[in-house]
Enzyme design. Structure first.
Site, PDB file in Angstrom:
ATOM      1  N   ASP A 263       0.872  -1.162   0.000  1.00  0.00           N
ATOM      2  CA  ASP A 263       0.000   0.000   0.000  1.00  0.00           C
ATOM      3  C   ASP A 263       0.922   1.228   0.000  1.00  0.00           C
ATOM      4  O   ASP A 263       2.131   1.100   0.237  1.00  0.00           O
ATOM      5  CB  ASP A 263      -0.886  -0.030   1.243  1.00  0.00           C
ATOM      6  CG  ASP A 263      -1.788   1.179   1.354  1.00  0.00           C
ATOM      7  OD1 ASP A 263      -2.355   1.596   0.330  1.00  0.00           O
ATOM      8  OD2 ASP A 263      -1.912   1.714   2.465  1.00  0.00           O
TER       9      ASP A 263
ATOM     10  N   ASP B 171      -0.036   5.130   1.093  1.00  0.00           N
ATOM     11  CA  ASP B 171      -0.212   6.055   2.218  1.00  0.00           C
ATOM     12  C   ASP B 171      -0.269   5.277   3.527  1.00  0.00           C
ATOM     13  O   ASP B 171      -1.088   4.371   3.690  1.00  0.00           O
ATOM     14  CB  ASP B 171      -1.497   6.867   2.030  1.00  0.00           C
ATOM     15  CG  ASP B 171      -1.426   7.739   0.794  1.00  0.00           C
ATOM     16  OD1 ASP B 171      -0.667   8.719   0.803  1.00  0.00           O
ATOM     17  OD2 ASP B 171      -2.119   7.416  -0.197  1.00  0.00           O
TER      18      ASP B 171
END
Length: 222
Positions: free
Chosen positions: A9, A11
Site C-alpha cells: 500500500d 499512504d
C-alpha cells in the site's frame, strides 16, 4: 521466507501522509457545510478510493458534492503536503534491503500523486512502472481487485505475494486476494498502535509489525 512479490500500500506504508491528507479532507468538508474533524475523516474515509469516499461523503451530506470539490480539495491537500512529509520510518531501509525482490504499489490514491511523492522521496526506482491505483475503479478496497491487478501486472500468482497494509480496509482487500498480509502500525496517524493492531487482526492479517524492522523479520523467517 521468499515471496513471489511484495506489494505495498502507499499512504501509511511508504508515505507517512495520512495526517496531512486527512487534515486537508476534514477542512475541505467543513468548508462545504459538513463539519468534519481529523478523527472523523480517518473513521469514515481512510483506506478508500475517491469513488467510495465520495459516495460516503454524499450520503452524510445528503446531496451531491459541489462540481469543483475535488479540484478545490486537491489545492488544499497540496498546500498541506507542501509543509513537508516523509516516508514512513524505516521504509527506505526496507526497500533497499529487499531490492532483489519483485515489488509493486497497490494504492487507493491518485497515481500522479503517488509518482510525485516517490519522486520527492527518491524512491521511484524501487517500483518502476509497477504502480497500480484503484482511483477510478468501481470496486476499490476492501475488494481484492487492485491487489489482483497488481499481481497480474507483475506476472506472479496472487497467492504467492506478501502485502503490507496499514488500514483495515486495505488489509481486507489483500486478504481477499489470497495474499499473506502484514498489518503495519508504524505511521503517524496511528495514535494507539495496540488498538490499531486489533482492528487489523479482526480482518485477518497474518502478521502485525510495529515497524519495518519487525516486518523484515517475517521475510527472514524460514
Amino acid at each position: 521466507m521468499r515471496f513471489g512479490a511484495i506489494i505495498f500500500d502507499f499512504d501509511g506504508v511508504i508515505a507517512d501522509s495520512e495526517v496531512p491528507a486527512n487534515r486537508a479532507l476534514a477542512e475541505s468538508l467543513t468548508a462545504i457545510g459538513l463539519p468534519t474533524s481529523f478523527d472523523d475523516a480517518l473513521a469514515h474515509y481512510y483506506g478508500h478510493n475517491w469513488q467510495e469516499a465520495q459516495r460516503r461523503i454524499e450520503e452524510r451530506l445528503g446531496g451531491p458534492l459541489p462540481e469543483d470539490f475535488r479540484e478545490t480539495h486537491r489545492i488544499r491537500a497540496r498546500a498541506e503536503f507542501a509543509k513537508g512529509f516523509s516516508p514512513v520510518a524505516g521504509a527506505e531501509m526496507f526497500l533497499e534491503a529487499t531490492k532483489g525482490q519483485t515489488r509493486a504499489i497497490a494504492s487507493s490514491s491518485n497515481p500522479d500523486y503517488i509518482r510525485w511523492s516517490l519522486d520527492q522521496f527518491a524512491l521511484g526506482h524501487h517500483f518502476g512502472d509497477h504502480i497500480y491505483s484503484a482511483d477510478g475503479m468501481a470496486r476499490g478496497k476492501p475488494h481484492p481487485d487492485i491487489y489482483l491487478i497488481a499481481a497480474s501486472g507483475l506476472g506472479v500468482p496472487a497467492g504467492t505475494c506478501l502485502a503490507i497494509e496499514d488500514s483495515p480496509t486495505g488489509a481486507q482487500a489483500a486478504v481477499a486476494a489470497g495474499m499473506t498480509v502484514i498489518g503495519l502500525c508504524a505511521a503517524a496517524h496511528i495514535a494507539d498502535p495496540a488498538a490499531h493492531a486489533e482492528s487489523l487482526r479482526a480482518v485477518g492479517v497474518h502478521h502485525i509489525a510495529y515497524d519495518f524492522t519487525q516486518a523484515a523479520s517475517y521475510l527472514a523467517a524460514p
